[in-house]
Enzyme design. Sequence first.
Site, PDB file in Angstrom:
ATOM      1  N   GLU A  42      65.598  12.221  25.681  1.00  0.00           N
ATOM      2  CA  GLU A  42      64.302  12.631  25.145  1.00  0.00           C
ATOM      3  C   GLU A  42      64.462  13.904  24.322  1.00  0.00           C
ATOM      4  O   GLU A  42      65.191  14.815  24.700  1.00  0.00           O
ATOM      5  CB  GLU A  42      63.323  12.889  26.297  1.00  0.00           C
ATOM      6  CG  GLU A  42      61.960  13.392  25.870  1.00  0.00           C
ATOM      7  CD  GLU A  42      61.060  13.753  27.044  1.00  0.00           C
ATOM      8  OE1 GLU A  42      59.833  13.792  26.867  1.00  0.00           O
ATOM      9  OE2 GLU A  42      61.594  14.002  28.154  1.00  0.00           O
ATOM     10  N   LYS A 108      54.982   8.633  23.206  1.00  0.00           N
ATOM     11  CA  LYS A 108      54.867   8.834  24.653  1.00  0.00           C
ATOM     12  C   LYS A 108      53.410   8.755  25.109  1.00  0.00           C
ATOM     13  O   LYS A 108      52.552   9.493  24.631  1.00  0.00           O
ATOM     14  CB  LYS A 108      55.467  10.192  25.016  1.00  0.00           C
ATOM     15  CG  LYS A 108      55.585  10.475  26.511  1.00  0.00           C
ATOM     16  CD  LYS A 108      56.277  11.815  26.724  1.00  0.00           C
ATOM     17  CE  LYS A 108      56.518  12.126  28.181  1.00  0.00           C
ATOM     18  NZ  LYS A 108      57.198  13.437  28.351  1.00  0.00           N
ATOM     19  N   CYS A 142      60.334   9.595  29.831  1.00  0.00           N
ATOM     20  CA  CYS A 142      60.283  10.576  30.909  1.00  0.00           C
ATOM     21  C   CYS A 142      59.105  10.384  31.877  1.00  0.00           C
ATOM     22  O   CYS A 142      59.148   9.546  32.764  1.00  0.00           O
ATOM     23  CB  CYS A 142      60.297  11.981  30.309  1.00  0.00           C
ATOM     24  SG  CYS A 142      60.918  13.264  31.434  1.00  0.00           S
TER      25      CYS A 142
END
Length: 256
Positions: A42, A108, A142
Site C-alpha cells: 500500500e 480504498k 489494508c
Amino acid sequence: MKLHLALLQSDLVWESPDKNLENFDRMLAAVSEQTDLVVLPEMFSTGFTMNPERVERDAAARTLEWMRDRAASMNIALAGSLVWPLETGYANRFIFMCPDGQFHFYDKRHTFTLTGEHKAYKSGDQKVVWQYKGFRICPQICYDLRFPVFSRNTEDYDLLLYVANWPEPRVLAWDTLLRARAIENMAYVVGVNRLGNDQNGLTFIGHTSAYNALGEQLAYSEQQEVVSVSLDREKLLEIRQKLPFLNDRDSFTPGW
C-alpha cells in the site's frame, strides 16, 4: 492454469517517490522470468502519509508511467496502491497495470479513521473484480481486511488481493484475518505488507502471506525480499467442487 506472483516486501522511504521507485527497481531485478504479476505494498511510493499535499501532484503520473514501463519491459502485470490526486482531494488508489499499458483501479473503500485517513482521502464507492490470465482478482487495501461483508465472494473471484501498511502491534489481526478471508470466501488470499519504521513512529514487520481456500499458508516472509508463490486455479476449483460451501452463503448485500 497457474498464476505466478512475486510479492515485494520492503521498507519505504517516507514521502519520497523517486527513492522508493529506485528501491523497487533493484528488487524487480530479482523477479523470476516466470512471473505473471508483481505486487507492491500500500502507498508503495510514499508510505502511509496523511499529508498527501506534501507529495508532488505529478508524482502519481510519474509513478504510473514507471509502472507502465516496467510492466511492458518485463511482460508482467504490476499492482500496488499510491497517493492519487483527484480534481478535488485525493484517493488511496490501487493500480493494476497490465503488460499492454492498460490499467484498472480501485479506490480504498474503508479509510482508516484511527489515523484520520477519512479526512485526507476520499473513500471509494465500488467493489471491483479484474480478470487476468484466467484468474478473477478482487483488490482491497489494508483496513478493508477488517470488513468481511465488503469482501464477501458474491462475484466468484479466485483471488482476494490485499496491499497494506499494517503495523506490528496489530499484526496478529493481519495474520488471522487473511486466513479467515481465504476460508470463508473459498478463494486464494494474498496480502503484501511493508517493513521498517515510518514518520508516525510505527514499526512494520511484514508478514506478507498467501493462503489457499482451505486456509493453508503457501508463502510467508518477515524479510526484505521478493516472495514467490504460484496459484493453481484447477486446484481451487477442485476444492470448491469437493466442498461447495459457497452454495450456502447468505443472500444479503452490503449497504453502501
